[in-house]
Design a protein around this motif. Sequence first.
Motif, short mmCIF file in Angstrom:
data_model
loop_
_atom_site.label_atom_id
_atom_site.label_comp_id
_atom_site.label_asym_id
_atom_site.label_seq_id
_atom_site.Cartn_x
_atom_site.Cartn_y
_atom_site.Cartn_z
N ALA A 125 47.22 44.65 37.90
CA ALA A 125 46.59 43.53 38.61
C ALA A 125 45.78 42.66 37.66
O ALA A 125 45.42 41.53 38.00
CB ALA A 125 45.68 44.09 39.70
N THR A 126 45.54 43.17 36.47
CA THR A 126 44.77 42.40 35.49
C THR A 126 45.49 41.10 35.12
O THR A 126 44.87 40.15 34.66
CB THR A 126 44.47 43.29 34.25
OG1 THR A 126 43.41 42.71 33.53
CG2 THR A 126 45.66 43.42 33.33
N VAL A 127 46.83 41.04 35.36
CA VAL A 127 47.56 39.81 35.01
C VAL A 127 47.12 38.62 35.87
O VAL A 127 47.34 37.47 35.51
CB VAL A 127 49.11 39.96 35.13
CG1 VAL A 127 49.64 41.02 34.20
CG2 VAL A 127 49.55 40.22 36.57
N TYR A 128 46.46 38.90 37.01
CA TYR A 128 45.99 37.79 37.85
C TYR A 128 44.72 37.15 37.29
O TYR A 128 44.33 36.08 37.73
CB TYR A 128 45.73 38.28 39.29
CG TYR A 128 46.98 38.74 40.01
CD1 TYR A 128 48.00 37.84 40.32
CD2 TYR A 128 47.16 40.08 40.37
CE1 TYR A 128 49.15 38.25 40.96
CE2 TYR A 128 48.31 40.50 41.03
CZ TYR A 128 49.30 39.58 41.32
OH TYR A 128 50.44 39.99 41.96
N GLY A 129 44.08 37.83 36.32
CA GLY A 129 42.85 37.30 35.75
C GLY A 129 41.86 36.98 36.85
O GLY A 129 41.75 37.70 37.83
N ASP A 130 41.15 35.87 36.71
CA ASP A 130 40.21 35.51 37.78
C ASP A 130 40.68 34.24 38.49
O ASP A 130 39.90 33.46 38.99
CB ASP A 130 38.78 35.35 37.24
CG ASP A 130 38.74 34.48 36.01
OD1 ASP A 130 39.78 33.85 35.70
OD2 ASP A 130 37.68 34.43 35.36
N ASN A 131 42.01 34.07 38.53
CA ASN A 131 42.56 32.84 39.09
C ASN A 131 42.62 32.80 40.60
O ASN A 131 42.23 31.83 41.22
CB ASN A 131 44.02 32.66 38.58
CG ASN A 131 44.01 32.13 37.19
OD1 ASN A 131 43.20 31.29 36.87
ND2 ASN A 131 44.90 32.64 36.36
N GLY A 132 43.14 33.90 41.15
CA GLY A 132 43.49 33.82 42.57
C GLY A 132 42.40 34.34 43.48
O GLY A 132 41.43 34.96 43.05
N ARG A 133 42.57 34.06 44.77
CA ARG A 133 41.67 34.61 45.78
C ARG A 133 42.37 35.80 46.42
O ARG A 133 43.53 35.70 46.83
CB ARG A 133 41.39 33.55 46.86
CG ARG A 133 40.19 32.68 46.56
CD ARG A 133 40.05 31.67 47.68
NE ARG A 133 39.76 32.35 48.95
CZ ARG A 133 38.53 32.52 49.43
NH1 ARG A 133 37.50 32.04 48.77
NH2 ARG A 133 38.34 33.13 50.57
N SER A 134 41.66 36.91 46.52
CA SER A 134 42.24 38.09 47.16
C SER A 134 42.36 37.84 48.66
O SER A 134 41.53 37.13 49.22
CB SER A 134 41.36 39.31 46.90
OG SER A 134 41.40 39.63 45.54
N PRO A 135 43.38 38.41 49.34
CA PRO A 135 44.41 39.30 48.82
C PRO A 135 45.42 38.57 47.93
O PRO A 135 45.89 37.49 48.27
CB PRO A 135 45.10 39.82 50.09
CG PRO A 135 44.79 38.82 51.15
CD PRO A 135 43.50 38.19 50.80
N LEU A 136 45.72 39.22 46.79
CA LEU A 136 46.59 38.59 45.80
C LEU A 136 48.05 38.88 46.10
O LEU A 136 48.44 40.02 46.34
CB LEU A 136 46.23 39.15 44.42
CG LEU A 136 44.82 38.81 43.94
CD1 LEU A 136 44.34 39.78 42.88
CD2 LEU A 136 44.76 37.38 43.42
N LYS A 137 48.84 37.82 46.11
CA LYS A 137 50.28 37.96 46.31
C LYS A 137 50.96 37.90 44.94
O LYS A 137 50.40 37.33 44.00
CB LYS A 137 50.82 36.80 47.15
CG LYS A 137 50.46 36.88 48.61
CD LYS A 137 51.14 35.73 49.31
CE LYS A 137 51.01 35.88 50.81
NZ LYS A 137 51.62 34.77 51.51
#
Length: 349
Positions: A125-137
């Motif tokens: 999940a670290t590949v999402y960095g701090d970009n997205g808002r959870s829940p992450l798709k």
Amino acid sequence: MAVLVTGGAGYIGSHTCVELLEKDYEIVVIDNFSNSQPESLKRVSEITGKIFPVIEVDLRNREDVEDIFKQFNIQAVIHFAALKAVGESVTKSLLYYQNNLISLLNILDVMDQYSVQQIVFSSSATVYGDNGRSPLKEETHTGAVNPYGQTKLMAEKILEDLSASNREWKSVILRYFNPVGAHESGKIGEDPGGVPNNLMPYLSQVAVGQRTHLSVFGCDYPTKDGTGVRDYIHIMDLAAGHVKALQFLENNEGCHTFNLGTGKGYSVLEMIHVFQQVTGIPIPYQIVDRRAGDIAECFANPKKAEKHLEWKAVRTLSDMCRDTWRWQSSNPFGYHPQSKMKTKKASGA
Ligand SMILES: NC(=O)c1ccc[n+]([C@@H]2O[C@H](COP(=O)([O-])OP(=O)(O)OC[C@H]3O[C@@H](n4cnc5c(N)ncnc54)[C@H](O)[C@@H]3O)[C@@H](O)[C@H]2O)c1
């Protein structure tokens, strides 16, 4: 025909070996034991009553990897082997790029040579960095913020390009959220060398008396109680996801990415509370400043895995705490020989 498990002596690998053996897969394990002990695999045999080949190989040596394919009839690969400490990846970035990417390129190259073109890859999940808002798709924009995460993103890209260039290549990329817990026997579990970076092993080392207290990094995040929220997933649910991924590979072409999480976020304070409830052991903790690089909230949308892998995490947070504690209290020093350090009397498991 056997499944080659790279890094199979490690935390996730050893639990997945149990799951594979119990589902009657034949396995061959390779590991350089840079972050694990052969003892974990002896215990896998104890749990399952099955023996399997274990070979010390550093995946950075292509010739040694090729020897495995000469020796065994490999049908698919689950590639766990990697270095995974985020902080260390910042100070030793070259080591991380070398270890994680050269290992991957070597295994893919040898697989290609031997026409073994099915791989399950451990991403994060670290590949999402701090970009997205959870829940992450899965389609959430990615953007790793440290060299470890970069190695995962680069590896994902390599696998996508490989499947695009040759339809014979089938791959499943699994983005794990926060694996915790242990096999219910208490014989295998997480055995971090040195000071644990993650909450659950730290918490259980406090419980067993190896550490005086837990530091909670930050209480001013915009979350339910101000502490960081993560998606904790039981290690045996995660292990089951790998068997589902292998089954999926048999019938699906191309490269497919799946989140493996529960879809639920728990805060650090909630984790402490449930752990105390389940084990009956008070956990002294101290709120300290935020830790650089931590984000407020990270949890999965696991619907894609539920639909296409026919997989769902079924174990609860209490199961995760209970099983962690059973492992930690019966193996206070992990797989290492008994230390003279005193431990609290184990209870609640
Ligand atoms: N544990 C987590 O929180 C987590 C989360 C997301 C992704 N992952 C990924 O899942 C995989 C497994 O993680 P884990 O927690 O079991 O880690 P681990 O360190 O316990 O296991 C990794 C294993 O790979 C071996 N290894 C490393 N480099 C090698 C090399 N060059 N040649 C041969 N063996 C090598 C290590 O000795 C170890 O046994 C890793 O790819 C990791 O990045 C882990």
